[in-house]
Each structure stands twice: as structure tokens, then as C-alpha cells.
Scaffold this motif. Structure first.
Motif, PDB file in Angstrom:
ATOM      1  N   LEU A  58       0.724  -1.171  -0.126  1.00  0.00           N
ATOM      2  CA  LEU A  58       0.095  -0.167   0.176  1.00  0.00           C
ATOM      3  C   LEU A  58       0.513   0.744   0.049  1.00  0.00           C
ATOM      4  O   LEU A  58       0.695   2.756  -0.446  1.00  0.00           O
ATOM      5  CB  LEU A  58      -1.178   0.142   1.240  1.00  0.00           C
ATOM      6  N   TYR A  59       2.278   0.988   0.675  1.00  0.00           N
ATOM      7  CA  TYR A  59       2.418   2.561   1.222  1.00  0.00           C
ATOM      8  C   TYR A  59       3.989   2.241  -0.604  1.00  0.00           C
ATOM      9  O   TYR A  59       3.696   3.938  -1.456  1.00  0.00           O
ATOM     10  CB  TYR A  59       3.681   2.104   2.067  1.00  0.00           C
ATOM     11  N   TRP A  69      -0.770   7.263   2.460  1.00  0.00           N
ATOM     12  CA  TRP A  69      -0.660   6.660   2.881  1.00  0.00           C
ATOM     13  C   TRP A  69      -2.245   5.805   3.218  1.00  0.00           C
ATOM     14  O   TRP A  69      -3.207   5.213   3.246  1.00  0.00           O
ATOM     15  CB  TRP A  69       0.227   5.512   2.594  1.00  0.00           C
ATOM     16  N   LYS A  70      -2.755   6.866   4.163  1.00  0.00           N
ATOM     17  CA  LYS A  70      -3.352   6.565   5.212  1.00  0.00           C
ATOM     18  C   LYS A  70      -4.920   7.225   4.654  1.00  0.00           C
ATOM     19  O   LYS A  70      -6.011   6.775   4.530  1.00  0.00           O
ATOM     20  CB  LYS A  70      -3.540   7.615   6.034  1.00  0.00           C
ATOM     21  N   ALA A  73      -5.870   4.640   2.076  1.00  0.00           N
ATOM     22  CA  ALA A  73      -6.248   3.472   2.847  1.00  0.00           C
ATOM     23  C   ALA A  73      -8.136   3.459   2.967  1.00  0.00           C
ATOM     24  O   ALA A  73      -8.790   2.813   2.192  1.00  0.00           O
ATOM     25  CB  ALA A  73      -5.427   2.607   4.099  1.00  0.00           C
ATOM     26  N   ASN A  76     -10.377   3.062   0.030  1.00  0.00           N
ATOM     27  CA  ASN A  76     -10.659   2.088  -0.673  1.00  0.00           C
ATOM     28  C   ASN A  76     -10.969   1.039   0.535  1.00  0.00           C
ATOM     29  O   ASN A  76     -11.048  -0.327   0.426  1.00  0.00           O
ATOM     30  CB  ASN A  76      -9.744   1.521  -1.284  1.00  0.00           C
ATOM     31  N   ILE A  78      -9.323   0.292   3.161  1.00  0.00           N
ATOM     32  CA  ILE A  78      -8.425  -0.598   3.815  1.00  0.00           C
ATOM     33  C   ILE A  78      -7.899  -0.384   5.045  1.00  0.00           C
ATOM     34  O   ILE A  78      -7.651   0.785   5.686  1.00  0.00           O
ATOM     35  CB  ILE A  78      -7.400  -0.724   2.616  1.00  0.00           C
ATOM     36  N   TYR A  82      -3.608  -3.494   7.348  1.00  0.00           N
ATOM     37  CA  TYR A  82      -2.901  -2.490   5.154  1.00  0.00           C
ATOM     38  C   TYR A  82      -2.513  -3.372   4.447  1.00  0.00           C
ATOM     39  O   TYR A  82      -1.782  -3.209   4.245  1.00  0.00           O
ATOM     40  CB  TYR A  82      -2.048  -1.558   5.582  1.00  0.00           C
ATOM     41  N   ILE A  84      -2.281  -6.110   1.080  1.00  0.00           N
ATOM     42  CA  ILE A  84      -3.147  -5.546  -0.444  1.00  0.00           C
ATOM     43  C   ILE A  84      -2.755  -7.256  -0.674  1.00  0.00           C
ATOM     44  O   ILE A  84      -1.868  -8.000  -0.240  1.00  0.00           O
ATOM     45  CB  ILE A  84      -2.688  -4.949  -0.862  1.00  0.00           C
ATOM     46  N   ILE A  90      -6.945  -0.767  -6.735  1.00  0.00           N
ATOM     47  CA  ILE A  90      -6.834  -0.119  -5.796  1.00  0.00           C
ATOM     48  C   ILE A  90      -7.809   1.359  -7.067  1.00  0.00           C
ATOM     49  O   ILE A  90      -7.294   1.698  -8.368  1.00  0.00           O
ATOM     50  CB  ILE A  90      -5.588   0.594  -5.301  1.00  0.00           C
ATOM     51  N   GLN A  97     -14.939   0.314  -3.438  1.00  0.00           N
ATOM     52  CA  GLN A  97     -13.854   0.374  -2.440  1.00  0.00           C
ATOM     53  C   GLN A  97     -13.523  -0.877  -2.975  1.00  0.00           C
ATOM     54  O   GLN A  97     -14.167  -2.200  -2.891  1.00  0.00           O
ATOM     55  CB  GLN A  97     -14.594   0.423  -1.012  1.00  0.00           C
ATOM     56  N   ARG A  99     -12.265  -4.504  -2.159  1.00  0.00           N
ATOM     57  CA  ARG A  99     -11.087  -5.224  -1.264  1.00  0.00           C
ATOM     58  C   ARG A  99     -11.188  -6.447  -0.746  1.00  0.00           C
ATOM     59  O   ARG A  99     -10.951  -6.430  -1.826  1.00  0.00           O
ATOM     60  CB  ARG A  99     -12.645  -5.668  -0.018  1.00  0.00           C
TER      61      ARG A  99
END
Length: 279
Positions: A58-59, A69-70, A73, A76, A78, A82, A84, A90, A97, A99
């Protein structure tokens, strides 16, 4: 006089063409993993979607497309921790969203078998839980952390140190199409140091233009990035201390040996020289 007037339209057309050829092209938001324009984006991509590839985190996706990143997340749906998975979508536009796809199994039922009027008990085999495969980061050989002194021997007021010793050969530019960090020249294999305490959230070569890259999360606000390494000495999820050797300087993804260093605040590049101690 008549000949001069006849040349005027041709001269005007030539000037117009020269002006068009020197004008800059309009940047377009791209969500292609390997497209070079992806690494040139400064403003977050706010349209389209991205399919997670093996080795992504994610990062690293947030870093690539200019997101905090927050925020990505939350966009989406998440939650912590976190995680994926390859194939997951994404979205950047907030429409729906994303998932992880759950793999479910239906319970097995068997009808009772009747013999002489007595029903036998059904035979049910216990079901083994099915766990979706996790994405394994593509990293170099991991060695135990090596504690070293920081390059300058000093910390800034906010606790940052220089990630490498050597001359500064590239400065930060506020123009999104130019340098989003600083470049430090050095020797092949020279130690690259963590500029502050944190956790490694990416270690690999999946971001085009950065070569072998390490991204460290220092807080919910700050991350730092270390590009063009020859060899990575840390793995994703590893905790690192300020001044710890995390990589060896190299020239992957570029034309000379150097360290490309970035600091991002809530996903946006900032000038590292505002955070590092004066030399």
C-alpha cells in the motif's frame, strides 16, 4: 518591396511552429505501473484505478501515485494492518471500495444412507481453512542490521541525519516534473543510512526510475525514500534505527553512482534540506 511582402506569411508560420515545438506538453495522469510518467506525478492521481502487482505494498502504491497512505487506505476501505493482494483493485476516484477477495468454501453435506429402516450417521470430512496467498516482496538478500555512525555525526532539531556522505549533486525542485528530493554522489557500495527511526514499508525495484528502493515509514505523517541502491540490506516490516545501514549505494535505474533521497509529508514531497542538519 513586393517580394518582401510575399515572405511575411512564410516567416510568420515559421515563428508559430518554433513556438509550438518549444512549448511543454500537458501532463496526463497515468496509472500504468511501468510508464515513466508515473514517477513524474506531483499531484495525487484522482481518477482511474490500479491493479495490485506482486511485490506491491500500500505504501509503494501511495508513493508512486502521490498519495498519503492513510488517505489511500481510507479511500479503498482498507484497514489495519493494510495488507493488499495481487489482483486487488486500488481506486483513486473513490467510486466503490476495494477489498481483498475472500475465498470461501461451501459446507459439505451428505444424505443419510438407509439400510434396514435405520439411518446411518452422515460422514463429513473436516474442512481445512483456505488462506489466500500473500504477496511476497521482491527484495535482495537480507543481512542482519549493521549499526553505524551517521554520515555527518549530527542530528537536526527534528532528529534527522544525512543518509549518506558525499557531495550534493541534485537539489529539490518544487516543479513536479523535476527533482522531488536530493541526490548525493558517492562510491559504489558506500553505506546508505536510515535518516530517522522507522519501519521499512517497501524494499524492491518495482517503482520505475528509482532502481533498488527502500521506503521507511517514520510516523503517520512522514516517510523517506532511498533510491538507486546496489544492494538492499533490510526487508519489509523490519524496524530500523537512525544511522543504521539499510543499503549499499549504487547506480540502479540511473546513469551514475548516487543516492536519491526523498522525504514526503502526508504523501507530498518536501525539501529534505529543511529537515536535515546543516553540514
Amino acid at each position: 518591396m513586393g517580394n518582401r511582402l510575399a515572405w511575411l506569411p512564410a516567416i510568420a508560420i515559421g515563428i508559430l511552429l518554433a513556438g509550438c515545438s518549444s512549448s511543454q506538453k500537458t501532463s496526463v495522469s497515468v496509472v500504468d505501473r511501468d510508464h515513466p510518467a508515473t514517477t513524474q506525478q506531483r499531484q495525487p492521481v484522482t481518477s482511474g484505478q490500479y491493479r495490485v502487482q506482486r511485490g506491491d505494498t500500500l505504501y509503494s502504491i501511495a508513493f508512486r501515485f502521490g498519495w498519503d497512505w492513510k488517505a489511500l487506505a481510507a479511500r479503498n476501505g482498507i484497514g489495519a494492518p493494510y495488507v493488499i493482494r495481487p489482483g486487488q483493485i486500488i481506486r483513486f476516484d473513490g467510486q466503490g471500495q476495494s477489498r481483498p477477495t475472500a475465498i470461501a468454501t461451501a459446507p459439505v453435506t451428505r444424505k443419510p444412507v438407509t439400510g434396514s429402516g435405520v439411518a446411518s450417521r452422515p460422514s463429513v470430512q473436516p474442512q481445512q481453512p483456505v488462506v489466500p496467498p500473500r504477496s511476497q516482496p521482491q527484495t535482495a538478500v537480507v543481512q542482519p542490521p549493521i549499526a553505524t555512525k551517521n554520515a555527518s555525526g549530527a542530528r537536526s532539531a527534528s532528529g534527522w541525519v544525512w543518509p549518506a556522505s558525499g557531495p550534493l549533486i541534485g537539489r529539490f525542485s518544487s516543479n513536479g516534473s523535476l527533482n522531488k528530493g536530493i541526490d548525493i554522489a558517492g562510491e559504489l557500495g558506500q553505506p546508505v543510512l536510515a535518516a530517522s527511526d522507522g519501519s521499512v514499508v517497501y524494499a524492491g525495484s518495482g517503482l520505475r526510475g528509482y532502481g533498488e528502493l527502500v521506503i521507511i515509514k517514520h510516523s503517520d505523517t512522514y516517510v523517506s525514500a532511498y533510491g538507486h541502491n546496489r544492494r538492499l540490506l533490510v526487508r519489509e516490516g523490519q524496524q530500523v534505527k537512525v544511522g543504521q545501514t539499510i543499503a549499499e549505494m549504487g547506480s540502479t535505474g540511473t546513469d551514475r553512482v548516487k543516492l536519491h533521497f526523498e522525504i514526503r509529508r502526508q504523501g507530498k514531497p518536501v525539501d529534505p534540506l529543511q529537515y536535515l542538519p546543516r553540514r
